[in-house]
Motif scaffolding. Structure first.
Motif, PDB file in Angstrom:
ATOM      1  N   THR A 157       1.799   1.994  -7.545  1.00 52.66           N
ATOM      2  CA  THR A 157       0.997   2.209  -6.367  1.00 52.66           C
ATOM      3  C   THR A 157       0.502   3.502  -6.128  1.00 52.66           C
ATOM      4  O   THR A 157       0.641   3.335  -5.054  1.00 52.66           O
ATOM      5  CB  THR A 157       1.790   1.340  -4.916  1.00 52.66           C
ATOM      6  N   THR A 161       3.037   4.880  -4.208  1.00 54.29           N
ATOM      7  CA  THR A 161       4.306   4.733  -2.943  1.00 54.29           C
ATOM      8  C   THR A 161       4.709   5.656  -2.753  1.00 54.29           C
ATOM      9  O   THR A 161       5.614   6.183  -3.128  1.00 54.29           O
ATOM     10  CB  THR A 161       4.405   3.241  -2.488  1.00 54.29           C
ATOM     11  N   ASN A 207      -4.615  -1.244  -7.085  1.00 53.02           N
ATOM     12  CA  ASN A 207      -3.487  -1.649  -8.145  1.00 53.02           C
ATOM     13  C   ASN A 207      -3.903  -2.567  -9.414  1.00 53.02           C
ATOM     14  O   ASN A 207      -4.247  -3.611  -9.037  1.00 53.02           O
ATOM     15  CB  ASN A 207      -2.255  -1.638  -7.375  1.00 53.02           C
ATOM     16  N   SER A 223       2.583  -7.119  -1.333  1.00 49.13           N
ATOM     17  CA  SER A 223       3.167  -5.397  -1.114  1.00 49.13           C
ATOM     18  C   SER A 223       1.561  -5.289  -2.129  1.00 49.13           C
ATOM     19  O   SER A 223       0.880  -6.008  -1.390  1.00 49.13           O
ATOM     20  CB  SER A 223       3.830  -5.872  -2.417  1.00 49.13           C
ATOM     21  N   PRO A 224       1.596  -4.134  -1.931  1.00 49.32           N
ATOM     22  CA  PRO A 224       0.453  -3.517  -2.640  1.00 49.32           C
ATOM     23  C   PRO A 224      -0.010  -4.060  -3.950  1.00 49.32           C
ATOM     24  O   PRO A 224      -1.260  -4.258  -4.492  1.00 49.32           O
ATOM     25  CB  PRO A 224       0.269  -2.448  -2.637  1.00 49.32           C
ATOM     26  N   GLU A 241      -0.342  -9.588  -2.862  1.00 46.32           N
ATOM     27  CA  GLU A 241      -1.157  -9.827  -1.452  1.00 46.32           C
ATOM     28  C   GLU A 241      -0.598 -10.921  -0.489  1.00 46.32           C
ATOM     29  O   GLU A 241      -0.190 -11.306   0.363  1.00 46.32           O
ATOM     30  CB  GLU A 241      -2.275  -9.854  -0.687  1.00 46.32           C
TER      31      GLU A 241
END
Length: 348
Positions: A141, A143, A162, A215-216, A219
């Motif tokens: 992702t 992040t 992603n 989370s990415p 969902e």
């Protein structure tokens, strides 16, 4: 409404070459797409002569190019053997080429001692499973996490979407991990026989849903249950096909007793010990066997028992034509083609 997916091993049947088996896997994925299945996942197996699925990522990439809409996934990448960054990069490439169609499923099976040693001989320490999952999620992702030890490293190519992330498991402990990490949870009925499997699975699903953190890569909580499925036109025919799976699941000599996946004829000629016959009986808890009507009832019961969102079915049967027919029967019983058409029209 429950969704249906397929986990394939690229089975090499008796009298078949690995090259043919890989081509048959592509055809099975194309059939799954046309029949309305949600996902087609590839397993990872090493040093098993009857399976050609040693590299799920390569098979995924190839099949993504041979299909148009079905999601492709790994069931799963055995991450204790690999660099989290490299795993993430592989899946970022696929996600960039085929956005919205890639599932990153992971597991922690080490394989036989010889396989484990050969794949990890240069590694200084045993890898920490949740740390690996967390690292892969961070990289895939991209992040920004200032506390991460390699925050300056990016997994390329970057993109707007992603892959979904999933973990394959048979425990409540891993369900808790999946919830903390915000990834999908797949409970496997197939890995081993167990009398308390149903209760463990129900508790795992409950704990996962209760503690899930979005989370990415996921969902909302998503529970998938995965059994072996042996289905045919009649119960009698399905019972014959199941004999081959019965024999295979004895797993003798680390699944090297047979060079290829055994046929029904090989299974019927096999001489079992008393202990092996007991094991055969216990292993039936790992599979669903029957004709279309019977399998439909069994799968509906499984989904209701575990509160599953999806079923990941493993048609581990002898003969590519029988595996494809299995998907056709399941699709027909659950009206998957029309359901998929309706969802597409609604934009789901």
């Amino acid at each position: 409404m429950i969704k249906f997916s397929v986990l394939d091993y690229a089975v090499i049947d008796e009298g078949q070459t690995p090259e043919t088996a890989l081509k048959e896997t592509v055809k099975l994925a194309q059939a799954a797409e046309n029949l309305g299945f949600q996902r087609f996942w590839m397993a990872e197996h090493h040093d098993v002569n009857a399976f050609a699925s040693s590299s799920p990522e390569l098979l995924m990439m190839h099949i993504l190019g041979q299909t148009s809409s079905i999601r492709l996934g790994s069931g799963g990448v055995m991450i204790p053997h690999y660099s989290p960054l490299k795993v993430a990069e592989n899946f970022r490439v696929m996600e960039s080429l085929y956005p919205g169609r890639v599932d990153l499923g992971v597991g922690n099976t080490l394989g036989t001692p010889a396989v484990n040693k050969s794949m990890n001989e240069m590694r200084p320490r045993k890898q920490r499973y949740e740390e690996n999952i967390s690292d892969i999620k961070k990289y895939v992702t991209n992040t920004d996490d200032e506390s991460h030890r390699f925050n300056e490293v990016a997994a390329n190519p970057k993109g707007e979407t992603n892959p979904e992330m999933w973990v394959l498991s048979t425990s409540v402990r891993t369900a808790e991990l999946a919830a903390r990490q915000g990834i999908g949870y797949t409970f496997g009925l197939f890995p081993h026989a167990s009398k308390d499997k149903t209760e463990v699975g129900k508790e795992a699903a409950r704990v996962y849903r209760e503690h899930f953190v979005p989370s990415p890569v996921m969902e909302k909580p998503n529970v998938m249950i995965s059994p072996f499925v042996v289905i045919a036109e009649t119960n009698e025919q399905a019972s014959r096909f199941a004999k081959a799976l019965d024999l295979w699941l004895l797993g003798k000599m680390n699944f090297s007793e047979f060079e290829r996946f055994p046929s029904v004829e090989t299974a019927e000629k096999y001489t079992y010990t008393v202990e092996e016959l007991k094991k055969l009986s216990a292993n039936r808890s790992r599979m669903v066997v029957g004709d279309g009507k019977s399998v439909k009832q069994q799968l509906e019961t499984l989904a209701e028992t575990f509160g599953a969102d999806e079923l990941l079915l493993i048609p581990l049967m002898p003969g590519a034509e029988n595996r494809q027919r299995a998907l056709e029967l399941i699709s027909s019983e659950f009206n998957l083609k029309n359901r998929k058409k309706d969802n597409n029209e609604k934009g789901c």
